[in-house]
Design a protein around this motif. Structure first.
Motif, short mmCIF file in Angstrom:
data_model
loop_
_atom_site.label_atom_id
_atom_site.label_comp_id
_atom_site.label_asym_id
_atom_site.label_seq_id
_atom_site.Cartn_x
_atom_site.Cartn_y
_atom_site.Cartn_z
N UNK B 76 0.85 -1.18 0.00
CA UNK B 76 0.00 0.00 0.00
C UNK B 76 0.89 1.23 0.00
N UNK B 77 0.62 2.13 -0.93
CA UNK B 77 1.35 3.39 -1.01
C UNK B 77 0.37 4.51 -0.71
N UNK B 78 0.65 5.27 0.32
CA UNK B 78 -0.23 6.36 0.71
C UNK B 78 0.10 7.63 -0.06
N UNK B 79 -0.95 8.39 -0.41
CA UNK B 79 -0.77 9.69 -1.08
C UNK B 79 0.19 9.56 -2.24
N UNK B 80 -0.19 8.74 -3.20
CA UNK B 80 0.68 8.42 -4.33
C UNK B 80 1.13 9.67 -5.07
N UNK B 81 2.40 9.70 -5.41
CA UNK B 81 3.01 10.84 -6.07
C UNK B 81 3.50 10.44 -7.46
N UNK B 82 3.69 11.41 -8.36
CA UNK B 82 4.20 11.07 -9.70
C UNK B 82 5.50 10.28 -9.66
N UNK B 83 6.34 10.55 -8.68
CA UNK B 83 7.60 9.83 -8.54
C UNK B 83 7.43 8.38 -8.17
N UNK B 84 6.22 7.98 -7.82
CA UNK B 84 5.96 6.58 -7.51
C UNK B 84 5.72 5.76 -8.76
N UNK B 85 5.56 6.41 -9.90
CA UNK B 85 5.34 5.69 -11.15
C UNK B 85 6.54 4.80 -11.46
N UNK B 86 6.28 3.50 -11.58
CA UNK B 86 7.36 2.53 -11.78
C UNK B 86 6.72 1.16 -11.90
N UNK B 87 7.55 0.15 -12.07
CA UNK B 87 7.09 -1.24 -11.98
C UNK B 87 7.45 -1.75 -10.60
N UNK B 88 6.50 -2.39 -9.96
CA UNK B 88 6.70 -2.90 -8.62
C UNK B 88 6.71 -4.43 -8.66
N UNK B 89 7.74 -5.00 -8.05
CA UNK B 89 7.88 -6.45 -7.99
C UNK B 89 7.77 -6.93 -6.55
N UNK B 90 7.07 -8.03 -6.36
CA UNK B 90 7.18 -8.73 -5.09
C UNK B 90 8.13 -9.90 -5.30
N UNK B 91 8.78 -10.30 -4.24
CA UNK B 91 9.70 -11.42 -4.30
C UNK B 91 9.56 -12.25 -3.03
N UNK B 92 9.64 -13.56 -3.18
CA UNK B 92 9.58 -14.45 -2.03
C UNK B 92 10.91 -15.19 -1.91
N UNK B 93 11.28 -15.45 -0.70
CA UNK B 93 12.51 -16.18 -0.43
C UNK B 93 12.18 -17.65 -0.25
N UNK B 94 12.71 -18.48 -1.09
CA UNK B 94 12.43 -19.89 -0.95
C UNK B 94 13.67 -20.71 -1.30
N UNK B 95 13.64 -21.93 -0.87
CA UNK B 95 14.79 -22.81 -1.00
C UNK B 95 14.94 -23.24 -2.46
N UNK B 96 16.16 -23.12 -2.98
CA UNK B 96 16.41 -23.52 -4.35
C UNK B 96 16.71 -25.01 -4.41
N UNK B 97 16.77 -25.53 -5.62
CA UNK B 97 17.07 -26.95 -5.81
C UNK B 97 18.45 -27.33 -5.31
N UNK B 98 19.37 -26.35 -5.26
CA UNK B 98 20.72 -26.64 -4.81
C UNK B 98 20.85 -26.52 -3.30
N UNK B 99 19.75 -26.27 -2.63
CA UNK B 99 19.78 -26.25 -1.17
C UNK B 99 20.01 -24.90 -0.54
N UNK B 100 20.20 -23.87 -1.32
CA UNK B 100 20.35 -22.54 -0.75
C UNK B 100 19.04 -21.79 -0.92
N UNK B 101 18.98 -20.63 -0.32
CA UNK B 101 17.79 -19.80 -0.44
C UNK B 101 18.00 -18.76 -1.53
N UNK B 102 16.97 -18.49 -2.27
CA UNK B 102 17.04 -17.46 -3.29
C UNK B 102 15.70 -16.75 -3.39
N UNK B 103 15.76 -15.55 -3.90
CA UNK B 103 14.54 -14.80 -4.13
C UNK B 103 13.95 -15.17 -5.48
N UNK B 104 12.64 -15.35 -5.49
CA UNK B 104 11.92 -15.57 -6.73
C UNK B 104 10.96 -14.41 -6.94
#
Lengths: 118, 115
Positions: B76-104
């Motif tokens: 949630x972005x309050x009082x949205x401003x022109x400078x907020x114009x962009x692409x927004x990504x969410x990312x989750x941290x989960x275990x990779x096949x090689x056993x380490x954690x990575x963001x998806x």
């Protein structure tokens, strides 16, 4: 500077040539990541380095892709015999540490290298 | 398969209004989530993160809500401003096949602020 630095910012090369992309992470960050971003798409994980551990290469799309991280700092991503489908923005990120439950830190990104294969 | 995705690919908001960007995730083992903002020609910029032991976290003009029951994340972005114009990504941290954690990462939502 204080952020992640990548070079070159743009690279245009002919199909079949090799390219090297460089990443300088934030000082003190032990984790380093490479991602690929195609036009209008999300980020595709490529490879991850954590300290002196063996890198996680599970995201590399083919054996033409490789990466090194020398001295635990600077990293180079190499693409051999480039193909047109390799055209993308290659992003590097670093973080203080990673892994484990509640032990994560956000990744900080550079501005990427825009690679165009003719 | 497991994935991180977004409900809305584009969002147009009047300047001054609040913006809500949604994200669904499917891996119940993910324990860390991040929102990034990416402007044209730039790399993703960290906005806010949240761990799975929290439901809500607030930053400056931004709030992230995590609903683990339905595996949903929102920014949630309050009082949205022109400078907020962009692409927004969410990312989750989960275990990779090689056993380490990575963001998806999800594919992103483009936010356009109308002056």
């Amino acid at each position: 500077g204080a952020g992640v630095s990548q070079s070159p910012s743009n690279k245009v090369t002919e199909k079949g040539k090799d390219v090297e992309l460089r990443c300088d992470p934030i000082s003190g960050h032990t984790a380093l990541y490479w991602y690929r971003q195609s036009l209008g798409q999300g980020l595709e994980f490529l490879i991850y380095f954590q300290g002196n551990s063996a890198p996680d290469k599970s995201g590399l799309p083919s054996d033409r892709f490789s990466a090194e991280r020398t001295g635990g700092s600077v990293s180079t991503l190499t693409i051999q015999r480039t193909q047109q489908e390799d055209s993308a923005v290659y992003l590097c990120a670093s973080s203080q540490r990673t892994g484990g439950r509640f032990g994560n830190q956000p990744q900080h990104f550079g501005d990427g290298t825009r690679l165009s294969i003719l | 398969g497991e994935s991180v995705g977004l409900h809305l690919p584009t969002l147009s908001v009047q300047e001054g209004d609040n913006s809500i960007i949604n994200c669904a995730y499917s891996n119940s083992a993910s324990d860390y989530f991040i929102w990034y903002k990416q402007e044209s020609g730039k790399g993703p910029q960290f906005i806010i993160d949240i761990r799975s032991n929290m439901d809500k976290r607030q930053g400056q003009r931004v709030t992230v809500l995590l609903n683990k029951t339905v595996k949903h994340l929102s920014l949630q972005i309050a009082a949205t401003q022109p400078g907020d114009s962009a692409v927004y990504f969410c990312a989750e941290n989960r275990r990779s096949g090689a056993g380490s954690y990575q963001l998806t990462f999800g594919k992103g939502t483009k936010l356009s602020v109308i002056p």
